[in-house]
Design an enzyme around this catalytic site. Structure first.
Site, PDB file in Angstrom:
ATOM      1  N   TYR A  31     -12.518  -2.697  -3.181  1.00  0.00           N
ATOM      2  CA  TYR A  31     -12.940  -2.787  -1.568  1.00  0.00           C
ATOM      3  C   TYR A  31     -14.429  -2.920  -1.742  1.00  0.00           C
ATOM      4  O   TYR A  31     -15.037  -2.271  -0.735  1.00  0.00           O
ATOM      5  CB  TYR A  31     -12.464  -1.565  -1.008  1.00  0.00           C
ATOM      6  CG  TYR A  31     -10.877  -1.893  -0.214  1.00  0.00           C
ATOM      7  CD1 TYR A  31     -10.708  -3.263   0.350  1.00  0.00           C
ATOM      8  CD2 TYR A  31      -9.877  -1.022  -0.378  1.00  0.00           C
ATOM      9  CE1 TYR A  31      -9.477  -3.461   0.762  1.00  0.00           C
ATOM     10  CE2 TYR A  31      -8.753  -1.023   0.288  1.00  0.00           C
ATOM     11  CZ  TYR A  31      -8.189  -2.450   0.617  1.00  0.00           C
ATOM     12  OH  TYR A  31      -7.186  -2.693   1.372  1.00  0.00           O
TER      13      TYR A  31
ATOM     14  N   LYS B 195       0.786  -1.313   0.015  1.00  0.00           N
ATOM     15  CA  LYS B 195      -0.113  -0.072  -0.061  1.00  0.00           C
ATOM     16  C   LYS B 195       0.939   1.307   0.076  1.00  0.00           C
ATOM     17  O   LYS B 195       2.110   1.364   0.200  1.00  0.00           O
ATOM     18  CB  LYS B 195      -1.064   0.032   1.133  1.00  0.00           C
ATOM     19  CG  LYS B 195      -2.062  -1.257   1.116  1.00  0.00           C
ATOM     20  CD  LYS B 195      -2.808  -1.003   2.270  1.00  0.00           C
ATOM     21  CE  LYS B 195      -3.736  -2.363   2.404  1.00  0.00           C
ATOM     22  NZ  LYS B 195      -4.549  -2.292   3.700  1.00  0.00           N
TER      23      LYS B 195
ATOM     24  N   HIS C 287      -1.889  -5.301   1.355  1.00  0.00           N
ATOM     25  CA  HIS C 287      -3.125  -6.148   1.126  1.00  0.00           C
ATOM     26  C   HIS C 287      -2.936  -7.513   0.398  1.00  0.00           C
ATOM     27  O   HIS C 287      -2.038  -7.780  -0.313  1.00  0.00           O
ATOM     28  CB  HIS C 287      -4.130  -5.376   0.095  1.00  0.00           C
ATOM     29  CG  HIS C 287      -5.168  -6.120  -0.308  1.00  0.00           C
ATOM     30  ND1 HIS C 287      -6.436  -6.472   0.134  1.00  0.00           N
ATOM     31  CD2 HIS C 287      -5.116  -6.768  -1.587  1.00  0.00           C
ATOM     32  CE1 HIS C 287      -7.128  -7.310  -0.524  1.00  0.00           C
ATOM     33  NE2 HIS C 287      -6.616  -7.703  -1.638  1.00  0.00           N
TER      34      HIS C 287
ATOM     35  N   THR D  27      -5.489  -7.860  10.891  1.00  0.00           N
ATOM     36  CA  THR D  27      -5.806  -6.567  10.077  1.00  0.00           C
ATOM     37  C   THR D  27      -5.455  -5.217  10.874  1.00  0.00           C
ATOM     38  O   THR D  27      -4.833  -4.407  10.179  1.00  0.00           O
ATOM     39  CB  THR D  27      -7.391  -6.683   9.864  1.00  0.00           C
ATOM     40  OG1 THR D  27      -7.872  -7.680   9.053  1.00  0.00           O
ATOM     41  CG2 THR D  27      -7.696  -5.124   9.306  1.00  0.00           C
TER      42      THR D  27
ATOM     43  N   PHE E 227     -15.612   3.023   7.591  1.00  0.00           N
ATOM     44  CA  PHE E 227     -14.134   3.149   7.480  1.00  0.00           C
ATOM     45  C   PHE E 227     -13.934   3.223   6.051  1.00  0.00           C
ATOM     46  O   PHE E 227     -12.666   3.512   5.634  1.00  0.00           O
ATOM     47  CB  PHE E 227     -13.374   2.163   8.110  1.00  0.00           C
ATOM     48  CG  PHE E 227     -13.540   0.695   7.848  1.00  0.00           C
ATOM     49  CD1 PHE E 227     -13.163   0.262   6.484  1.00  0.00           C
ATOM     50  CD2 PHE E 227     -14.429  -0.183   8.740  1.00  0.00           C
ATOM     51  CE1 PHE E 227     -13.258  -1.198   6.322  1.00  0.00           C
ATOM     52  CE2 PHE E 227     -14.520  -1.433   8.287  1.00  0.00           C
ATOM     53  CZ  PHE E 227     -14.322  -1.994   7.194  1.00  0.00           C
TER      54      PHE E 227
ATOM     55  N   ARG F 112       2.442  -7.175   9.299  1.00  0.00           N
ATOM     56  CA  ARG F 112       1.927  -6.094   9.695  1.00  0.00           C
ATOM     57  C   ARG F 112       2.554  -5.998  11.353  1.00  0.00           C
ATOM     58  O   ARG F 112       2.837  -5.004  11.905  1.00  0.00           O
ATOM     59  CB  ARG F 112       0.626  -6.441   9.827  1.00  0.00           C
ATOM     60  CG  ARG F 112      -0.158  -5.772   8.874  1.00  0.00           C
ATOM     61  CD  ARG F 112      -1.477  -6.206   8.523  1.00  0.00           C
ATOM     62  NE  ARG F 112      -2.367  -5.737   7.305  1.00  0.00           N
ATOM     63  CZ  ARG F 112      -3.436  -5.990   6.805  1.00  0.00           C
ATOM     64  NH1 ARG F 112      -3.933  -7.142   7.424  1.00  0.00           N
ATOM     65  NH2 ARG F 112      -4.000  -5.990   5.608  1.00  0.00           N
TER      66      ARG F 112
ATOM     67  N   ASN G  19      -1.778  -0.125   6.985  1.00  0.00           N
ATOM     68  CA  ASN G  19      -1.389  -1.538   7.288  1.00  0.00           C
ATOM     69  C   ASN G  19      -0.308  -2.113   6.588  1.00  0.00           C
ATOM     70  O   ASN G  19      -0.346  -3.497   6.424  1.00  0.00           O
ATOM     71  CB  ASN G  19      -2.449  -2.198   7.970  1.00  0.00           C
ATOM     72  CG  ASN G  19      -3.539  -2.438   7.065  1.00  0.00           C
ATOM     73  OD1 ASN G  19      -3.460  -2.129   5.862  1.00  0.00           O
ATOM     74  ND2 ASN G  19      -4.624  -2.901   7.562  1.00  0.00           N
TER      75      ASN G  19
ATOM     76  N   GLU H 184      -9.821 -10.115  -7.737  1.00  0.00           N
ATOM     77  CA  GLU H 184      -8.649  -8.881  -8.072  1.00  0.00           C
ATOM     78  C   GLU H 184      -7.633  -8.951  -8.821  1.00  0.00           C
ATOM     79  O   GLU H 184      -7.313  -7.962  -9.457  1.00  0.00           O
ATOM     80  CB  GLU H 184      -8.136  -9.180  -6.471  1.00  0.00           C
ATOM     81  CG  GLU H 184      -9.045  -8.656  -5.480  1.00  0.00           C
ATOM     82  CD  GLU H 184      -8.552  -8.888  -3.841  1.00  0.00           C
ATOM     83  OE1 GLU H 184      -7.496  -9.344  -3.757  1.00  0.00           O
ATOM     84  OE2 GLU H 184      -9.340  -8.880  -2.904  1.00  0.00           O
TER      85      GLU H 184
ATOM     86  N   ARG I  27      -1.771 -14.521   3.458  1.00  0.00           N
ATOM     87  CA  ARG I  27      -2.529 -13.823   4.508  1.00  0.00           C
ATOM     88  C   ARG I  27      -1.873 -14.117   5.897  1.00  0.00           C
ATOM     89  O   ARG I  27      -1.708 -13.514   6.811  1.00  0.00           O
ATOM     90  CB  ARG I  27      -3.904 -14.510   4.666  1.00  0.00           C
ATOM     91  CG  ARG I  27      -4.815 -13.884   3.516  1.00  0.00           C
ATOM     92  CD  ARG I  27      -5.183 -12.820   3.457  1.00  0.00           C
ATOM     93  NE  ARG I  27      -6.234 -12.350   4.676  1.00  0.00           N
ATOM     94  CZ  ARG I  27      -6.944 -11.227   4.748  1.00  0.00           C
ATOM     95  NH1 ARG I  27      -6.852 -10.221   3.854  1.00  0.00           N
ATOM     96  NH2 ARG I  27      -7.686 -11.108   5.651  1.00  0.00           N
TER      97      ARG I  27
HETATM   98  P1  ATP Z   1      -7.052  -5.606   3.170  1.00  0.00           P
HETATM   99  O1  ATP Z   1      -8.120  -6.147   2.606  1.00  0.00           O
HETATM  100  O2  ATP Z   1      -6.302  -4.165   3.114  1.00  0.00           O
HETATM  101  O3  ATP Z   1      -5.737  -6.834   3.035  1.00  0.00           O
HETATM  102  P2  ATP Z   1      -7.896  -7.072   5.744  1.00  0.00           P
HETATM  103  O4  ATP Z   1      -8.334  -8.354   4.712  1.00  0.00           O
HETATM  104  O5  ATP Z   1      -6.849  -7.470   6.825  1.00  0.00           O
HETATM  105  O6  ATP Z   1      -7.133  -5.930   4.841  1.00  0.00           O
HETATM  106  P3  ATP Z   1     -10.633  -5.897   5.614  1.00  0.00           P
HETATM  107  O7  ATP Z   1     -11.442  -6.330   6.602  1.00  0.00           O
HETATM  108  O8  ATP Z   1     -10.765  -6.484   4.350  1.00  0.00           O
HETATM  109  O9  ATP Z   1      -8.836  -6.331   6.403  1.00  0.00           O
HETATM  110  O10 ATP Z   1     -10.489  -4.376   5.705  1.00  0.00           O
HETATM  111  C1  ATP Z   1      -9.789  -3.735   4.569  1.00  0.00           C
HETATM  112  C2  ATP Z   1      -9.062  -2.370   5.193  1.00  0.00           C
HETATM  113  O11 ATP Z   1      -9.801  -1.531   5.943  1.00  0.00           O
HETATM  114  C3  ATP Z   1      -8.060  -2.842   6.391  1.00  0.00           C
HETATM  115  O12 ATP Z   1      -6.824  -3.095   5.645  1.00  0.00           O
HETATM  116  C4  ATP Z   1      -7.978  -1.650   7.240  1.00  0.00           C
HETATM  117  O13 ATP Z   1      -7.164  -0.672   6.723  1.00  0.00           O
HETATM  118  C5  ATP Z   1      -9.365  -1.060   7.167  1.00  0.00           C
HETATM  119  N1  ATP Z   1     -10.290  -1.411   8.128  1.00  0.00           N
HETATM  120  C6  ATP Z   1     -10.792  -2.726   8.351  1.00  0.00           C
HETATM  121  N2  ATP Z   1     -11.634  -2.926   9.526  1.00  0.00           N
HETATM  122  C7  ATP Z   1     -11.474  -1.524   9.885  1.00  0.00           C
HETATM  123  C8  ATP Z   1     -11.960  -1.096  11.058  1.00  0.00           C
HETATM  124  N3  ATP Z   1     -12.952  -1.671  11.901  1.00  0.00           N
HETATM  125  N4  ATP Z   1     -11.725   0.233  11.613  1.00  0.00           N
HETATM  126  C9  ATP Z   1     -11.077   1.010  10.466  1.00  0.00           C
HETATM  127  N5  ATP Z   1     -10.304   0.510   9.770  1.00  0.00           N
HETATM  128  C10 ATP Z   1     -10.827  -0.623   9.303  1.00  0.00           C
HETATM  129 MG    MG Z   2      -9.667  -7.609   2.918  1.00  0.00          MG
END
Ligand code: ATP
Ligand code: MG
Length: 136
Positions: A49, A9, A116, A92, A57, A103, A113, A127, A86
């Site tokens: 997304y 990112k 992705h 996350t 968020f 992370r 973070n 994707e 993963r």
């Molecule tokens: P990514 O999809 O970026 O790999 P992830 O799969 O671990 O991350 P997701 O649930 O898909 O987590 O959320 C996408 C992104 O949204 C996260 O990387 C984080 O930056 C943000 N995010 C997720 N949950 C929250 C939350 N509760 N509050 C704030 N930001 C959040």
């Molecule tokens: Mg995700």
């Protein structure tokens, strides 16, 4: 061989962590199939997304992903590559990510973070088609 999508990112590119992140993946014997530093546009970020549309968020996440160039890549390995990646990425919320994960070692802030990774084989396929349509 199975492929998955990875995005280093913008926060990580800005911090100069591209080499560190790719080195970890390569040391794990995941092979780079494609990699491109690119500024992700708003429409592409929203499509990527889409599952989070409407969540509180989402705007912050979109702003992060589009604020400066990201390193978008496909990696390939045997077995369930998305799952291996993963596990390497960690939780996350970096504050809860185990030490030894990307992370857990490189981040502390949920909104910045570092990386992705696709969260299923279906997500990986979807994707890859978004970012590398010619390789889908
Ligand atoms: P990514 O999809 O970026 O790999 P992830 O799969 O671990 O991350 P997701 O649930 O898909 O987590 O959320 C996408 C992104 O949204 C996260 O990387 C984080 O930056 C943000 N995010 C997720 N949950 C929250 C939350 N509760 N509050 C704030 N930001 C959040
Ligand atoms: Mg995700």
């Amino acid at each position: 061989m199975n492929r998955t999508l990875v995005i280093v990112k913008p926060d990580a590119v800005e911090r100069g962590l591209v080499g560190e992140v790719l080195a970890r993946l390569e040391r794990r014997q995941l092979r780079l199939v494609a990699a491109e530093l690119r500024l992700i546009d708003l429409a592409t970020a929203r499509r990527h997304y889409a599952e989070h549309e409407g969540k509180p968020f989402i705007e912050g996440v979109i702003a992060l992903l589009t604020r400066s160039p990201a390193l978008v890549a496909i990696v390939e390995g045997p077995g369930e590559t998305w799952k291996v990646v993963r596990a390497m990425i960690g939780a996350t919320n970096p504050a809860e990510a185990a030490p030894g994960t990307i992370r857990g070692d490189l981040a502390v802030d949920m909104s910045q973070n570092v990386i992705h990774g696709s969260d299923s084989a279906e997500s990986a396929q979807r994707e890859i088609a978004i970012f590398f349509p010619h390789l889908a």
